[in-house]
Design an enzyme around this catalytic site. Structure first.
Site, PDB file in Angstrom:
ATOM      1  N   ASP A  70       1.220 -37.889 120.320  1.00 10.79           N
ATOM      2  CA  ASP A  70       2.589 -38.888 120.466  1.00 10.79           C
ATOM      3  C   ASP A  70       2.476 -39.158 121.778  1.00 10.79           C
ATOM      4  O   ASP A  70       2.193 -38.657 122.827  1.00 10.79           O
ATOM      5  CB  ASP A  70       3.864 -38.045 120.176  1.00 10.79           C
ATOM      6  CG  ASP A  70       4.845 -39.040 119.989  1.00 10.79           C
ATOM      7  OD1 ASP A  70       5.345 -38.905 119.034  1.00 10.79           O
ATOM      8  OD2 ASP A  70       5.324 -39.568 121.341  1.00 10.79           O
ATOM      9  N   ILE A  71       2.776 -40.812 122.006  1.00 14.13           N
ATOM     10  CA  ILE A  71       2.433 -41.313 123.375  1.00 14.13           C
ATOM     11  C   ILE A  71       3.525 -40.893 124.405  1.00 14.13           C
ATOM     12  O   ILE A  71       3.480 -40.874 125.573  1.00 14.13           O
ATOM     13  CB  ILE A  71       2.698 -42.919 123.175  1.00 14.13           C
ATOM     14  CG1 ILE A  71       1.905 -43.606 124.330  1.00 14.13           C
ATOM     15  CG2 ILE A  71       4.140 -43.476 123.020  1.00 14.13           C
ATOM     16  CD1 ILE A  71       1.723 -44.941 124.243  1.00 14.13           C
TER      17      ILE A  71
ATOM     18  N   ASN B 204      11.596 -37.860 110.662  1.00 13.42           N
ATOM     19  CA  ASN B 204      12.658 -38.685 110.836  1.00 13.42           C
ATOM     20  C   ASN B 204      12.673 -39.586 109.670  1.00 13.42           C
ATOM     21  O   ASN B 204      11.900 -40.347 109.607  1.00 13.42           O
ATOM     22  CB  ASN B 204      12.800 -38.960 112.359  1.00 13.42           C
ATOM     23  CG  ASN B 204      12.946 -37.977 113.216  1.00 13.42           C
ATOM     24  OD1 ASN B 204      13.510 -37.135 112.864  1.00 13.42           O
ATOM     25  ND2 ASN B 204      12.199 -38.040 114.378  1.00 13.42           N
TER      26      ASN B 204
ATOM     27  N   GLY C  22      17.124 -41.179 112.988  1.00 14.52           N
ATOM     28  CA  GLY C  22      16.522 -41.402 114.369  1.00 14.52           C
ATOM     29  C   GLY C  22      15.007 -42.053 114.228  1.00 14.52           C
ATOM     30  O   GLY C  22      14.342 -41.906 115.203  1.00 14.52           O
ATOM     31  N   GLN C  23      14.564 -42.465 112.924  1.00  9.59           N
ATOM     32  CA  GLN C  23      13.359 -43.072 112.857  1.00  9.59           C
ATOM     33  C   GLN C  23      13.184 -44.413 113.702  1.00  9.59           C
ATOM     34  O   GLN C  23      13.969 -45.340 113.451  1.00  9.59           O
ATOM     35  CB  GLN C  23      13.089 -43.287 111.512  1.00  9.59           C
ATOM     36  CG  GLN C  23      11.605 -43.984 111.102  1.00  9.59           C
ATOM     37  CD  GLN C  23      11.190 -43.825 109.631  1.00  9.59           C
ATOM     38  OE1 GLN C  23      12.171 -43.749 108.922  1.00  9.59           O
ATOM     39  NE2 GLN C  23      10.043 -44.369 109.336  1.00  9.59           N
TER      40      GLN C  23
ATOM     41  N   HIS D 238       5.807 -40.585 109.218  1.00  9.66           N
ATOM     42  CA  HIS D 238       4.744 -39.918 109.945  1.00  9.66           C
ATOM     43  C   HIS D 238       5.599 -38.326 110.069  1.00  9.66           C
ATOM     44  O   HIS D 238       6.772 -38.311 110.032  1.00  9.66           O
ATOM     45  CB  HIS D 238       4.800 -40.401 111.433  1.00  9.66           C
ATOM     46  CG  HIS D 238       6.011 -40.815 112.003  1.00  9.66           C
ATOM     47  ND1 HIS D 238       6.590 -42.082 111.835  1.00  9.66           N
ATOM     48  CD2 HIS D 238       6.632 -40.305 113.195  1.00  9.66           C
ATOM     49  CE1 HIS D 238       7.515 -42.146 112.432  1.00  9.66           C
ATOM     50  NE2 HIS D 238       7.994 -41.092 113.148  1.00  9.66           N
TER      51      HIS D 238
ATOM     52  N   HIS E 160       6.087 -35.373 112.677  1.00 15.97           N
ATOM     53  CA  HIS E 160       5.685 -34.827 113.990  1.00 15.97           C
ATOM     54  C   HIS E 160       5.557 -33.553 113.880  1.00 15.97           C
ATOM     55  O   HIS E 160       6.090 -32.583 113.275  1.00 15.97           O
ATOM     56  CB  HIS E 160       7.196 -35.018 114.737  1.00 15.97           C
ATOM     57  CG  HIS E 160       7.544 -36.305 115.041  1.00 15.97           C
ATOM     58  ND1 HIS E 160       7.418 -36.860 116.278  1.00 15.97           N
ATOM     59  CD2 HIS E 160       8.372 -37.010 114.150  1.00 15.97           C
ATOM     60  CE1 HIS E 160       8.245 -38.037 116.294  1.00 15.97           C
ATOM     61  NE2 HIS E 160       8.589 -38.294 115.143  1.00 15.97           N
TER      62      HIS E 160
HETATM   63  P1  AMP Z   1      10.306 -41.697 115.135  1.00 12.83           P
HETATM   64  O1  AMP Z   1      11.221 -41.736 116.263  1.00 12.83           O
HETATM   65  O2  AMP Z   1      10.332 -40.196 114.442  1.00 12.83           O
HETATM   66  O3  AMP Z   1      10.047 -42.805 114.574  1.00 12.83           O
HETATM   67  O4  AMP Z   1       8.965 -41.347 116.048  1.00 12.83           O
HETATM   68  C1  AMP Z   1       8.159 -42.288 116.532  1.00 12.83           C
HETATM   69  C2  AMP Z   1       7.149 -41.667 117.437  1.00 12.83           C
HETATM   70  O5  AMP Z   1       6.189 -42.522 117.704  1.00 12.83           O
HETATM   71  C3  AMP Z   1       7.850 -41.394 118.895  1.00 12.83           C
HETATM   72  O6  AMP Z   1       7.840 -40.074 119.294  1.00 12.83           O
HETATM   73  C4  AMP Z   1       6.795 -42.306 119.799  1.00 12.83           C
HETATM   74  O7  AMP Z   1       6.855 -41.587 121.059  1.00 12.83           O
HETATM   75  C5  AMP Z   1       5.539 -42.530 119.081  1.00 12.83           C
HETATM   76  N1  AMP Z   1       4.934 -43.629 119.498  1.00 12.83           N
HETATM   77  C6  AMP Z   1       5.269 -44.828 119.474  1.00 12.83           C
HETATM   78  N2  AMP Z   1       4.245 -45.686 119.753  1.00 12.83           N
HETATM   79  C7  AMP Z   1       3.147 -44.876 119.958  1.00 12.83           C
HETATM   80  C8  AMP Z   1       1.915 -45.091 120.248  1.00 12.83           C
HETATM   81  N3  AMP Z   1       1.332 -46.442 120.404  1.00 12.83           N
HETATM   82  N4  AMP Z   1       1.108 -44.144 120.138  1.00 12.83           N
HETATM   83  C9  AMP Z   1       1.465 -42.871 120.021  1.00 12.83           C
HETATM   84  N5  AMP Z   1       2.768 -42.713 119.800  1.00 12.83           N
HETATM   85  C10 AMP Z   1       3.604 -43.533 119.623  1.00 12.83           C
END
Ligand code: AMP
Ligand code: ZN
Length: 114
Positions: free
Chosen positions: A30-31, A87, A93-94, A100, A102
């Site tokens: 995760d970024i 999520n 909170g998606q 995906h 986590h």
């Molecule tokens: P959610 O809020 O459950 O939809 O999670 C989306 C997740 O994607 C968040 O934790 C972000 O930090 C992560 N995210 C968004 N863009 C990227 C990216 N380019 N590379 C890795 N993780 C990302």
């Protein structure tokens, strides 16, 4: 989906720190990590959220979770565990509309979520 960031990551069009990849899934860091261990497991197939899961995708979802727990163990989280989270949509909170999982580990996590 052409404007989906996780489809672009799955296609290699946007870089990611990959932990695992095969024909049907990708695991990457995760970024914005929320724990010392925080990675995402995605299907390469675009599924908008868990609420759009089709019955034909149930075995795929099982394989995503199996890989998620395998990597958690590789990352040293077998003994203390962690959290596997999906999520879904606005109230969940998606923020990225591509299914995906986590995994968060490496510290104690609060419950319930805020
Ligand atoms: P959610 O809020 O459950 O939809 O999670 C989306 C997740 O994607 C968040 O934790 C972000 O930090 C992560 N995210 C968004 N863009 C990227 C990216 N380019 N590379 C890795 N993780 C990302
Ligand atoms: Zn997508």
């Amino acid at each position: 989906m052409s404007d989906c960031i996780f489809c672009k990551i799955a296609a290699g069009e946007i870089p990611s720190k990959k932990l695992y990849e095969d024909d049907e899934m990708l695991v990457f860091l995760d970024i914005t990590p929320m724990a010392p261990v925080h990675y995402l497991v995605i299907p390469k197939k675009h599924i908008q959220s868990l609420l759009e899961l089709e019955e034909a995708d149930t075995a795929l979802l099982g394989r995503l979770f199996f890989k998620a727990q395998e990597i958690a163990k590789e990352k040293g989280c077998e003994e203390k565990g962690g959290r596997f989270v999906i999520n879904a949509k606005t109230d969940g909170g998606q923020t990225v509309d591509h299914l995906h999982i986590h995994f968060l580990g490496g510290r104690a996590l609060g419950w319930p979520p805020g």
